[in-house]
Scaffold this active site. Structure first.
Site, PDB file in Angstrom:
ATOM      1  CB  CYS A  69     -13.238   9.570  -3.767  1.00  0.00           C
ATOM      2  SG  CYS A  69     -11.968   9.498  -2.502  1.00  0.00           S
ATOM      3  CG  HIS A  80     -16.114  12.266   0.559  1.00  0.00           C
ATOM      4  ND1 HIS A  80     -16.580  11.539  -0.518  1.00  0.00           N
ATOM      5  CD2 HIS A  80     -14.755  12.209   0.472  1.00  0.00           C
ATOM      6  CE1 HIS A  80     -15.545  11.069  -1.202  1.00  0.00           C
ATOM      7  NE2 HIS A  80     -14.427  11.457  -0.630  1.00  0.00           N
ATOM      8  CD  GLU A  81     -12.511  15.149   1.704  1.00  0.00           C
ATOM      9  OE1 GLU A  81     -11.592  14.350   1.978  1.00  0.00           O
ATOM     10  OE2 GLU A  81     -12.903  15.342   0.536  1.00  0.00           O
ATOM     11  CG  HIS A 122     -11.109  10.053   2.851  1.00  0.00           C
ATOM     12  ND1 HIS A 122     -10.795   8.952   2.096  1.00  0.00           N
ATOM     13  CD2 HIS A 122     -11.684  10.935   2.000  1.00  0.00           C
ATOM     14  CE1 HIS A 122     -11.165   9.156   0.831  1.00  0.00           C
ATOM     15  NE2 HIS A 122     -11.713  10.359   0.755  1.00  0.00           N
TER      16      HIS A 122
HETATM   17 NI    NI Z   1     -12.388  11.181  -1.046  1.00  0.00          NI
END
Ligand code: NI
Length: 169
Positions: free
Chosen positions: A92, A134-135, A138
């Site tokens: 990341c 993953h995004e 966030h």
């Molecule tokens: Ni990331």
């Protein structure tokens, strides 16, 4: 990692015509390019807005992964297509130099809007599905280490055998 902003929930985008949204997208594009990532989310550059972008032809950080079309996605949402998960390496841009093994759903469908307001709807599997999860994490204040089950599989790229080998070649 450690900046409290990264642990906040981001707000949905209501007005695509807002010049701030255009500016955020431009800054995200620049940051992703400069840092050589395969994806980025707005909170990583300091904006608590539900915007992600991802995609690559070939990427040095993930040399074995199949290409994913470059996509800007506003207000993204995903749904797993089954309970099946798989473990894979993640890194990341907000956790520089480190990688870890993270479980993710193998197959998902996802949707969101492009910057012109057109709906994007896709199914994705494996690494493509992993990037989306993953995004989107966030946007909910979650970083990949929070998802890890075995912290022995979390480490520095230049120390982990899987990556050290490659960077020394
Ligand atoms: Ni990331």
């Amino acid at each position: 990692m450690g900046n409290p902003q990264l642990f906040e929930k981001s707000l949905g985008v209501e007005n695509l015509q807002d010049p701030l949204i255009k500016q955020i997208i431009e800054e995200m594009q620049q940051a992703m390019q400069q840092l050589g990532g395969v994806g980025i989310a707005a909170p990583q550059i300091g904006y608590q807005k539900r915007i992600i972008m991802f995609g690559f032809e070939k990427n040095e950080r993930y040399p074995n992964e199949k290409p994913v079309p470059f996509t800007i996605l506003i207000n993204p949402v995903f749904t797993p297509l089954s309970d099946v998960t798989n473990d894979g390496w993640e890194g990341c841009l907000s956790v520089p130099g480190l990688r870890g093994i993270v479980p993710r759903f193998t197959e998902i469908k996802y949707e969101g809007l492009d910057p012109q307001g057109n709906k994007i709807e896709r199914e994705a599997a494996n690494f493509h599905a992993r990037m989306i999860q993953h995004e989107v994490d966030h946007l909910d204040g979650i970083l990949f280490p929070h998802r890890m089950k075995d912290l022995k599989r979390f480490g520095f790229e230049d120390a982990l055998p899987e990556f050290a080998k490659r960077s020394k070649m």
